[in-house]
Design a protein around this motif. Sequence first.
Motif, PDB file in Angstrom:
ATOM      1  N   PHE A  32       0.821  -1.205   0.000  1.00 31.46           N
ATOM      2  CA  PHE A  32       0.000   0.000   0.000  1.00 31.46           C
ATOM      3  C   PHE A  32       0.861   1.265   0.000  1.00 31.46           C
ATOM      4  O   PHE A  32       1.951   1.280   0.584  1.00 31.46           O
ATOM      5  N   LEU A  33       0.339   2.312  -0.629  1.00 29.16           N
ATOM      6  CA  LEU A  33       0.978   3.617  -0.534  1.00 29.16           C
ATOM      7  C   LEU A  33       0.875   4.119   0.902  1.00 29.16           C
ATOM      8  O   LEU A  33      -0.214   4.182   1.469  1.00 29.16           O
ATOM      9  N   ALA A  34       2.007   4.483   1.503  1.00 31.55           N
ATOM     10  CA  ALA A  34       2.020   4.977   2.878  1.00 31.55           C
ATOM     11  C   ALA A  34       2.342   6.465   2.950  1.00 31.55           C
ATOM     12  O   ALA A  34       1.754   7.188   3.744  1.00 31.55           O
ATOM     13  N   ASN A  35       3.315   6.921   2.149  1.00 33.27           N
ATOM     14  CA  ASN A  35       3.711   8.330   2.149  1.00 33.27           C
ATOM     15  C   ASN A  35       3.837   8.826   0.716  1.00 33.27           C
ATOM     16  O   ASN A  35       4.546   8.218  -0.095  1.00 33.27           O
ATOM     17  N   HIS A  36       3.180   9.929   0.426  1.00 33.81           N
ATOM     18  CA  HIS A  36       3.377  10.662  -0.834  1.00 33.81           C
ATOM     19  C   HIS A  36       4.123  11.935  -0.428  1.00 33.81           C
ATOM     20  O   HIS A  36       3.508  12.929  -0.070  1.00 33.81           O
TER      21      HIS A  36
ATOM     22  N   HIS B  95       0.068   3.518   8.051  1.00 36.30           N
ATOM     23  CA  HIS B  95      -0.601   4.377   7.068  1.00 36.30           C
ATOM     24  C   HIS B  95      -1.227   3.574   5.934  1.00 36.30           C
ATOM     25  O   HIS B  95      -1.185   3.979   4.765  1.00 36.30           O
ATOM     26  N   ALA B  96      -1.810   2.441   6.292  1.00 35.23           N
ATOM     27  CA  ALA B  96      -2.407   1.555   5.293  1.00 35.23           C
ATOM     28  C   ALA B  96      -3.656   0.885   5.869  1.00 35.23           C
ATOM     29  O   ALA B  96      -3.794   0.750   7.097  1.00 35.23           O
TER      30      ALA B  96
ATOM     31  N   HIS C 109      -2.251  16.129   7.794  1.00 35.18           N
ATOM     32  CA  HIS C 109      -1.576  15.716   6.563  1.00 35.18           C
ATOM     33  C   HIS C 109      -2.453  14.851   5.660  1.00 35.18           C
ATOM     34  O   HIS C 109      -1.948  14.239   4.713  1.00 35.18           O
ATOM     35  N   ILE C 110      -3.759  14.790   5.951  1.00 36.35           N
ATOM     36  CA  ILE C 110      -4.668  14.018   5.099  1.00 36.35           C
ATOM     37  C   ILE C 110      -5.488  14.958   4.225  1.00 36.35           C
ATOM     38  O   ILE C 110      -5.342  14.990   3.006  1.00 36.35           O
TER      39      ILE C 110
ATOM     40  N   PRO D  89      -2.729   7.149   3.755  1.00 31.85           N
ATOM     41  CA  PRO D  89      -1.400   7.667   3.422  1.00 31.85           C
ATOM     42  C   PRO D  89      -1.188   9.092   3.908  1.00 31.85           C
ATOM     43  O   PRO D  89      -2.113   9.903   3.969  1.00 31.85           O
ATOM     44  N   VAL D  90       0.055   9.396   4.214  1.00 34.23           N
ATOM     45  CA  VAL D  90       0.502  10.756   4.480  1.00 34.23           C
ATOM     46  C   VAL D  90       0.716  11.441   3.126  1.00 34.23           C
ATOM     47  O   VAL D  90       1.359  10.868   2.242  1.00 34.23           O
TER      48      VAL D  90
END
Length: 280
Positions: A144-148, A188-189, A218-219, A240-241
């Motif tokens: 999963f995407l955790a941080n962008h 974050h998933a 940060h969402i 995700p962040v």
Amino acid sequence: MICFMFPGQPLAPPAALPDDPLFREIAGLARERAAFDLVTFSWLGAPATDQVALQLYGVAMSLYRTRLLRAEGVSPQLVAEHSMGIYPAIAAVGALPEGEVLELTARSGRAMAAMGRAKPYALGCIVGLTLEPLLAIAENNGVFLANHNTSRHFLLSGERGAMEDACAEALGRGAFSVKIFPCDAPLHAPPMAEIADELGAIFAGYRYREPVIPLLDHIEQEFLTAADLPAFMVRELTLPVNWERTYRALRRAGCSRFLEVGVGDSLKKYNRWIESETGR
């Protein structure tokens, strides 16, 4: 306008620690409220994982550096947080005392560490790809995407074996940097929902005061109230962040001076990357 930015968990223990009255006070709070000795980097009671120790170290250093800046007469007009930087951020805006923040960090960290006893998890840092292929890689491998963080700097979260496969695919697709870091839980998933009730009970057990300084999440990049905080701290562990979007919102809000209040300078680097691509 000055913004204090609170980064997430450090990746390694300290080579050296400060030795002054402000740090000794924070270290005393960590011993008292979290049963953790920062100086020896060891547990005073039942041990927890290395990741929980790093979380406490990160929060403690953010609290210490907040004190240092304020002792120098530097105060923020706005506060932003990245990942587990939410914990020291809520102390900086006056929503919880420092000791309670350290206690909360230890309690939530132990709850997350329990997930890692069932299966190994990891974070994958992938630099160089854009979002669309990155999301395809995550879907292909069940992570999963955790941080962008920027348009080309991302973290993935998931089980260790799947993460190794995802990172190998990322290299094959042209990523120019890939690193894997151990973690206690799929941060974050969506799988974090497994312990959402337990975390919710921990976060709800504190009495939050209204932030005296605006605190941006940060969402959705909205300002958090005292009533928002317990639910947000659960929710942010399942989603995700997005630091790129957060930084742009901070610039629109009028922030012109950004101080990273914690270990390292990762947020400063992300900010420079974002500015170099599209300005504000």
